[in-house]
Design an enzyme around this catalytic site. Structure first.
Site, PDB file in Angstrom:
ATOM      1  N   GLU A  54       0.855  -1.183   0.000  1.00 14.91           N
ATOM      2  CA  GLU A  54       0.000   0.000   0.000  1.00 14.91           C
ATOM      3  C   GLU A  54       0.894   1.237   0.000  1.00 14.91           C
ATOM      4  OE1 GLU A  54      -3.806   1.610   2.585  1.00 14.91           O
ATOM      5  OE2 GLU A  54      -2.213   0.533   3.637  1.00 14.91           O
ATOM      6  N   LYS A 127     -10.233   0.285  -2.082  1.00 16.52           N
ATOM      7  CA  LYS A 127     -10.314  -0.140  -0.682  1.00 16.52           C
ATOM      8  C   LYS A 127     -11.687   0.168  -0.098  1.00 16.52           C
ATOM      9  CE  LYS A 127      -7.793   0.553   3.675  1.00 16.52           C
ATOM     10  NZ  LYS A 127      -6.699   1.343   4.301  1.00 16.52           N
ATOM     11  N   CYS A 169      -4.798  -3.605   3.286  1.00 18.80           N
ATOM     12  CA  CYS A 169      -4.504  -3.222   4.671  1.00 18.80           C
ATOM     13  C   CYS A 169      -5.649  -3.482   5.648  1.00 18.80           C
ATOM     14  CB  CYS A 169      -4.071  -1.761   4.692  1.00 18.80           C
ATOM     15  SG  CYS A 169      -3.217  -1.279   6.225  1.00 18.80           S
ATOM     16  N   HIS A 392     -41.536 -13.399  -9.824  1.00 14.98           N
ATOM     17  CA  HIS A 392     -41.167 -12.022 -10.132  1.00 14.98           C
ATOM     18  C   HIS A 392     -41.886 -11.064  -9.196  1.00 14.98           C
ATOM     19  CE1 HIS A 392     -44.581 -13.090 -12.763  1.00 14.98           C
ATOM     20  NE2 HIS A 392     -44.953 -11.808 -12.711  1.00 14.98           N
TER      21      HIS A 392
END
Length: 440
Positions: A54, A127, A169, A392
């Site tokens: 990172e 992220k 991370c 449906h």
């Protein structure tokens, strides 16, 4: 074709990887040279893939610098990495680019890029989990002040070393993401990181080994290390963990590299020895993911073919399409992809997905049509008015007084049979679907 070739060769393949540990600062060129030296070294050792941590691009001195130095994925700086991939015939996992959003420059994404040996981007993952911590008088670290959370799940990507699940991370603390990647076929999980010193000492190895063991995957975690500036320090200890939970490669606390062999036949063997995923009690618990589908073709609605340009939203379980003979303006249908006639025929996962999708579509339609009421209806079986034997949900935006004494249900039961209600043209339906697709 490439993905197919990978799947054929991965089952018993052994693959050599390099994991890089850096101390990035706000000097982008210095950071690039450090990464370049490592990638070149990996190329000399015939590695198939290199993992960078990172913030491989930079770590700014402050919030403003984090924002100001952010860049696009196709910028000149990133082209240098693509050229390295081509030159050394190697794949790159670039663990966390400060990725500028043109529509919101003050909040870049934290993007994990997978670049193949031709320099082509194979996957981009933004992220999902941002680390925000504020304890008055003690600590304040608010990632959301200079970064923006991703909004969608990215399926594992086929690489020469196996099918790779992407994370960054802090994501390691949320096991649902790793579980989802495993269920989507991941053989490896990646966690490029910049762990703080305190949390790294306490949790880094434990978290990585836990994700490896519970998902029976290799875990690859390239990390930042040392002092980046007077205010920020990272833990280091980049590592590779095998699916049994053993640490098979690790860096210490300096700028360095470690190397590991990925044996995918070992993944298969462990999963056969301990088939924990076949023992999961999906009748009692499940993991529901709000995931859009990348599928672009037409789909079956009982015996009818629904063209792709009439479908405006889909997930792995459900799809939504515009109506041939709408009862109200905005009347659409939500249906499971699997053709089944009754609601009770659906699995729990299909049922949950169907109604979550219906709720999302309802919100979009109400906003678009400027209404505050909606009829949501399932005609479950012939005697309930079902004319197409495929589950449906009708979603009908409502206006004040539109059906007198709420005669909407009688209308729904008969609207397919009314000769005066003419079917719309394919062009009309496709145009409406485009509008809704953009809004979704």
């Amino acid at each position: 074709m490439l993905s197919t070739v990978f799947r054929r060769t991965m089952a018993t393949g052994r693959h050599f990887i390099a994991v890089c540990q850096m101390t990035s600062d706000n000097d982008l060129e210095k950071n690039f040279q450090a990464a370049k030296n490592m990638i070149e070294r990996a190329g000399e050792k015939k590695c198939e893939m290199v993992f960078l941590p990172e913030c491989f691009d930079f770590i700014g001195l402050n919030k403003n610098e984090q924002i100001d130095l952010a860049m696009a994925t196709d910028c000149e700086y990133m082209e240098k990495y693509r050229e390295l991939a081509r030159k050394h015939n190697i794949w790159l996992s670039l663990g966390g680019l400060h990725h500028k959003d043109p529509s919101d420059a003050a909040h870049p994404w934290n993007t994990h890029l997978i670049i193949d040996s031709d320099g082509v981007t194979r996957a981009e993952y933004n992220k999902l989990h941002l680390f925000d911590l504020e304890i008055p008088g003690k600590v304040r670290l608010m990632e959301s002040e200079f970064s923006k959370a991703g909004t969608e799940m990215i399926p594992p990507v086929d690489t020469p070393i196996g099918r790779l699940g992407l994370s960054i991370c802090y994501d390691v603390r949320f096991p649902e993401l790793s579980l989802w990647n495993r269920k989507r076929g991941a053989q490896l999980l990646s966690f490029p990181s910049a762990f703080t010193l305190n949390t790294g000492l306490a949790h880094w190895e434990t978290l990585l080994r836990a994700r490896a063991i519970e998902n029976q995957c290799y875990v690859v975690a390239a990390a930042q290390t040392g002092a980046h500036n007077p205010k920020r320090q990272s833990y280091g200890h980049s590592m590779v963990v095998d699916p049994w939970g053993a640490v098979v490669a690790q860096c210490s606390e300096r700028v360095d590299m470690c190397f590991a062999e990925i044996d995918l036949s070992y993944v298969d063997t462990l999963r056969e020895m301990q088939p924990v995923f076949s023992h999961r009690r999906s009748d009692l618990y499940t993991l529901h993911i709000n995931e859009k589908s990348s599928e672009t073709g037409g789909l079956k609605f009982a015996r009818f073919n629904i063209p792709a340009d009439h479908i405006f939203y889909s997930t792995p379980h459900s799809f939504v399409f515009v109506n041939l003979k709408p009862v109200t303006d905005g009347h659409v249908l939500v249906s499971p992809k699997r053709v089944v006639p009754r609601l009770t025929d659906l699995t729990d996962a299909e049922t949950a997905d169907l109604f979550i999708v219906a709720k999302k579509v309802q919100a979009m339609l109400e906003k678009h049509h400027n209404v505050t009421s909606t009829t949501i209806c399932v005609q479950d079986g012939k005697d309930a008015g079902q004319t197409v034997p495929h589950v449906h949900i009708h979603i009908l935006p409502r206006r004040a007084g539109d059906f007198g004494d709420n005669e909407i249900y009688q209308k729904l039961a008969s609207h397919d049979k009314e000769p005066e209600r003419k079917p719309r043209s394919n062009e009309q339906m496709a145009e409406e679907a485009v509008v809704y697709r953009n809004l979704m």
